[in-house]
Design an enzyme around this catalytic site. Structure first.
Site, PDB file in Angstrom:
ATOM      1  N   VAL A  47      60.289  54.446  62.069  1.00  8.78           N
ATOM      2  CA  VAL A  47      60.383  55.287  60.875  1.00  8.78           C
ATOM      3  C   VAL A  47      60.092  56.701  61.351  1.00  8.78           C
ATOM      4  CG1 VAL A  47      59.358  55.795  58.631  1.00  8.78           C
ATOM      5  CG2 VAL A  47      59.699  53.429  59.327  1.00  8.78           C
ATOM      6  N   SER A  52      58.654  65.214  61.913  1.00 18.29           N
ATOM      7  CA  SER A  52      60.088  65.209  62.265  1.00 18.29           C
ATOM      8  C   SER A  52      60.951  65.339  61.015  1.00 18.29           C
ATOM      9  CB  SER A  52      60.483  63.922  62.981  1.00 18.29           C
ATOM     10  OG  SER A  52      59.835  63.833  64.188  1.00 18.29           O
ATOM     11  N   ARG A  78      67.863  50.902  66.516  1.00 19.95           N
ATOM     12  CA  ARG A  78      68.690  51.131  67.711  1.00 19.95           C
ATOM     13  C   ARG A  78      69.028  49.801  68.367  1.00 19.95           C
ATOM     14  NH1 ARG A  78      66.376  55.741  70.884  1.00 19.95           N
ATOM     15  NH2 ARG A  78      67.246  56.859  69.105  1.00 19.95           N
ATOM     16  N   HIS A 121      77.285  55.140  65.197  1.00 21.14           N
ATOM     17  CA  HIS A 121      76.300  55.166  64.119  1.00 21.14           C
ATOM     18  C   HIS A 121      76.848  54.516  62.855  1.00 21.14           C
ATOM     19  CE1 HIS A 121      73.939  58.895  65.774  1.00 21.14           C
ATOM     20  NE2 HIS A 121      74.120  57.953  66.684  1.00 21.14           N
ATOM     21  N   GLU A 140      69.807  54.282  59.417  1.00 24.10           N
ATOM     22  CA  GLU A 140      70.832  54.612  60.405  1.00 24.10           C
ATOM     23  C   GLU A 140      70.727  53.622  61.563  1.00 24.10           C
ATOM     24  OE1 GLU A 140      72.181  58.734  62.129  1.00 24.10           O
ATOM     25  OE2 GLU A 140      70.606  57.908  63.399  1.00 24.10           O
ATOM     26  N   ALA A 152      70.901  59.654  76.440  1.00 26.57           N
ATOM     27  CA  ALA A 152      70.386  60.230  75.187  1.00 26.57           C
ATOM     28  C   ALA A 152      68.874  60.453  75.265  1.00 26.57           C
ATOM     29  CB  ALA A 152      70.729  59.322  74.010  1.00 26.57           C
ATOM     30  N   HIS A 156      67.357  64.083  74.906  1.00 19.86           N
ATOM     31  CA  HIS A 156      66.463  64.288  73.768  1.00 19.86           C
ATOM     32  C   HIS A 156      65.158  64.936  74.250  1.00 19.86           C
ATOM     33  CE1 HIS A 156      63.882  62.995  70.353  1.00 19.86           C
ATOM     34  NE2 HIS A 156      65.004  63.168  69.669  1.00 19.86           N
TER      35      HIS A 156
HETATM   36  P1  0O2 Z   1      65.782  62.402  66.315  1.00 20.88           P
HETATM   37  O1  0O2 Z   1      64.713  63.263  66.868  1.00 20.88           O
HETATM   38  O2  0O2 Z   1      66.339  61.435  67.307  1.00 20.88           O
HETATM   39  O3  0O2 Z   1      65.386  61.716  65.058  1.00 20.88           O
HETATM   40  P2  0O2 Z   1      74.728  65.300  59.919  1.00 20.88           P
HETATM   41  O4  0O2 Z   1      75.022  64.342  58.807  1.00 20.88           O
HETATM   42  O5  0O2 Z   1      75.660  65.230  61.061  1.00 20.88           O
HETATM   43  O6  0O2 Z   1      74.484  66.677  59.441  1.00 20.88           O
HETATM   44  P3  0O2 Z   1      72.611  64.127  61.571  1.00 20.88           P
HETATM   45  O7  0O2 Z   1      71.536  63.267  60.985  1.00 20.88           O
HETATM   46  O8  0O2 Z   1      72.165  65.134  62.589  1.00 20.88           O
HETATM   47  O9  0O2 Z   1      73.273  64.841  60.370  1.00 20.88           O
HETATM   48  O10 0O2 Z   1      73.709  63.161  62.156  1.00 20.88           O
HETATM   49  P4  0O2 Z   1      74.053  62.799  63.631  1.00 20.88           P
HETATM   50  O11 0O2 Z   1      74.638  63.995  64.312  1.00 20.88           O
HETATM   51  O12 0O2 Z   1      74.882  61.601  63.545  1.00 20.88           O
HETATM   52  O13 0O2 Z   1      72.646  62.531  64.340  1.00 20.88           O
HETATM   53  C1  0O2 Z   1      71.781  61.512  63.940  1.00 20.88           C
HETATM   54  C2  0O2 Z   1      70.877  61.127  65.094  1.00 20.88           C
HETATM   55  O14 0O2 Z   1      71.693  60.789  66.231  1.00 20.88           O
HETATM   56  C3  0O2 Z   1      69.969  62.206  65.612  1.00 20.88           C
HETATM   57  O15 0O2 Z   1      68.820  62.289  64.839  1.00 20.88           O
HETATM   58  C4  0O2 Z   1      69.703  61.722  67.029  1.00 20.88           C
HETATM   59  O16 0O2 Z   1      68.783  60.639  67.045  1.00 20.88           O
HETATM   60  C5  0O2 Z   1      71.064  61.195  67.432  1.00 20.88           C
HETATM   61  N1  0O2 Z   1      71.829  62.305  68.032  1.00 20.88           N
HETATM   62  C6  0O2 Z   1      72.853  62.964  67.484  1.00 20.88           C
HETATM   63  N2  0O2 Z   1      73.313  63.887  68.331  1.00 20.88           N
HETATM   64  C7  0O2 Z   1      72.577  63.809  69.438  1.00 20.88           C
HETATM   65  C8  0O2 Z   1      72.578  64.498  70.697  1.00 20.88           C
HETATM   66  O17 0O2 Z   1      73.378  65.393  70.961  1.00 20.88           O
HETATM   67  N3  0O2 Z   1      71.643  64.106  71.616  1.00 20.88           N
HETATM   68  C9  0O2 Z   1      70.746  63.130  71.376  1.00 20.88           C
HETATM   69  N4  0O2 Z   1      69.872  62.813  72.338  1.00 20.88           N
HETATM   70  N5  0O2 Z   1      70.711  62.444  70.210  1.00 20.88           N
HETATM   71  C10 0O2 Z   1      71.618  62.790  69.260  1.00 20.88           C
HETATM   72  P5  0O2 Z   1      67.914  63.597  64.859  1.00 20.88           P
HETATM   73  O18 0O2 Z   1      67.111  63.617  63.605  1.00 20.88           O
HETATM   74  O19 0O2 Z   1      68.774  64.812  65.092  1.00 20.88           O
HETATM   75  O20 0O2 Z   1      66.971  63.425  66.046  1.00 20.88           O
END
Ligand code: 0O2
Length: 273
Positions: A47, A52, A78, A121, A140, A152, A156
């Site tokens: 969660v 965050s 995941r 996703h 998600e 990733a 990250h």
């Molecule tokens: P965290 O810290 O992992 O929780 P959008 O609807 O596109 O505006 P969102 O939610 O950014 O909104 O969608 P997207 O792009 O599908 O990304 C969702 C999650 O996928 C991210 O959550 C990341 O966990 C992962 N992700 C997406 N793009 C990248 C990337 O370029 N690199 C990495 N390592 N992970 C990515 P968060 O909340 O951004 O991050």
């Protein structure tokens, strides 16, 4: 502005993550019991932490009172696969076997993000049964290979280290390593069938060994100890050779011996009556 009771707000998300992780683990176990290859290698969930959530809400301009409706990944699952080909198998399984509405799907596997990120996703709406009734919770589900996950995780970490401003020379390296991982996944796909066959044989061999050991243990309770000792020594002798066919024959003979003892004990019981 309303006071935010975060613990209360996050409770249905905790429930959703726990239940979905358990569900996927059960599915994995089901494949193992049937001795079939499972497209799920590993599953985990989390969660999103409150800091965050706040940071993402600020980044995306989401009002705090709307995070439940607009932030898709407060509950995150995941699923890691061994091969790219396993990803559509897992998405089909999610659509067919889990009672959830799929709200959206994003295919970053065939369409790599500009960052180099690859993953599939699915945004699902899950019915969490809370004390106050059913709450629809968004989750998600990220599905990716071991290689994609490795990339990733590294990227990250770097994003946070450089506060989302990765220097260009590191960014270039990330792009080239993302491509290298795509190639690696492609090469492994070519030997997927061989690897799957080897894994299946290993699963079946281990199951055969477990069954033999359990039969020997059962015999120990009803048969002559010396004879069981001889059987056990023979088992270890064959085990040392690693000869699967010989072990299979041994297993069949052992089943016949055990069957003989079972028939004998039924006869004795009948005589007693
Ligand atoms: P965290 O810290 O992992 O929780 P959008 O609807 O596109 O505006 P969102 O939610 O950014 O909104 O969608 P997207 O792009 O599908 O990304 C969702 C999650 O996928 C991210 O959550 C990341 O966990 C992962 N992700 C997406 N793009 C990248 C990337 O370029 N690199 C990495 N390592 N992970 C990515 P968060 O909340 O951004 O991050």
């Amino acid at each position: 502005m309303e006071i935010h009771l975060w613990k209360e707000f996050l409770e249905p998300y905790e429930l959703t993550v726990r239940e979905l992780v358990t569900r996927f683990r059960q599915i994995k176990k089901g494949y193992r019991i049937r001795g079939e290859y499972c497209p799920i290698e590993d599953v985990s969930g989390r969660v999103k932490s409150v800091p965050s959530i706040l940071a993402k809400a600020q980044r995306k301009g989401i009002p705090i009172e709307r995070v439940g409706e607009e932030m898709n990944d407060i509950a995150g699952i995941r699923i890691i696969c061994q091969f790219v080909e396993d990803i559509p198998l897992v998405t089909a399984l999610i659509r067919d076997q889990l009672e959830m509405e799929i709200l959206d799907e994003r295919d970053y596997v065939t369409r790599m993000k500009d960052s180099g990120y690859r993953s599939y996703h699915m945004i699902a709406s899950y019915d969490a049964h809370t004390l106050d009734g059913i709450k629809k919770v968004r989750a998600e589900i990220q599905i990716r290979t071991l290689g994609m996950d490795f990339w990733a995780t590294i990227e990250h970490g770097l994003q946070y280290k450089y506060n989302f401003g990765i220097p260009e020379h590191i960014f270039d390296k990330l792009i080239s390593s993302a491509k290298a991982i795509e190639d690696l996944d492609g090469e492994l796909s070519a030997v997927r069938n061989d690897i799957m066959d080897a894994q299946n044989s290993m699963i079946m061999y281990n199951e055969m060994i477990s069954e033999i050991l359990s039969t020997i243990e059962n015999l120990y309770r009803i048969a002559n100890v010396r004879e069981v000792e001889k059987i056990q020594n023979e088992f270890y002798r064959i085990y040392e050779t690693g000869d699967t066919e010989q072990m299979r024959r041994f297993g069949r003979e052992l089943d016949m011996i055990a069957e003989g003892y079972r028939a004998q004990s039924v006869e004795t019981d009948e005589k007693k009556i």
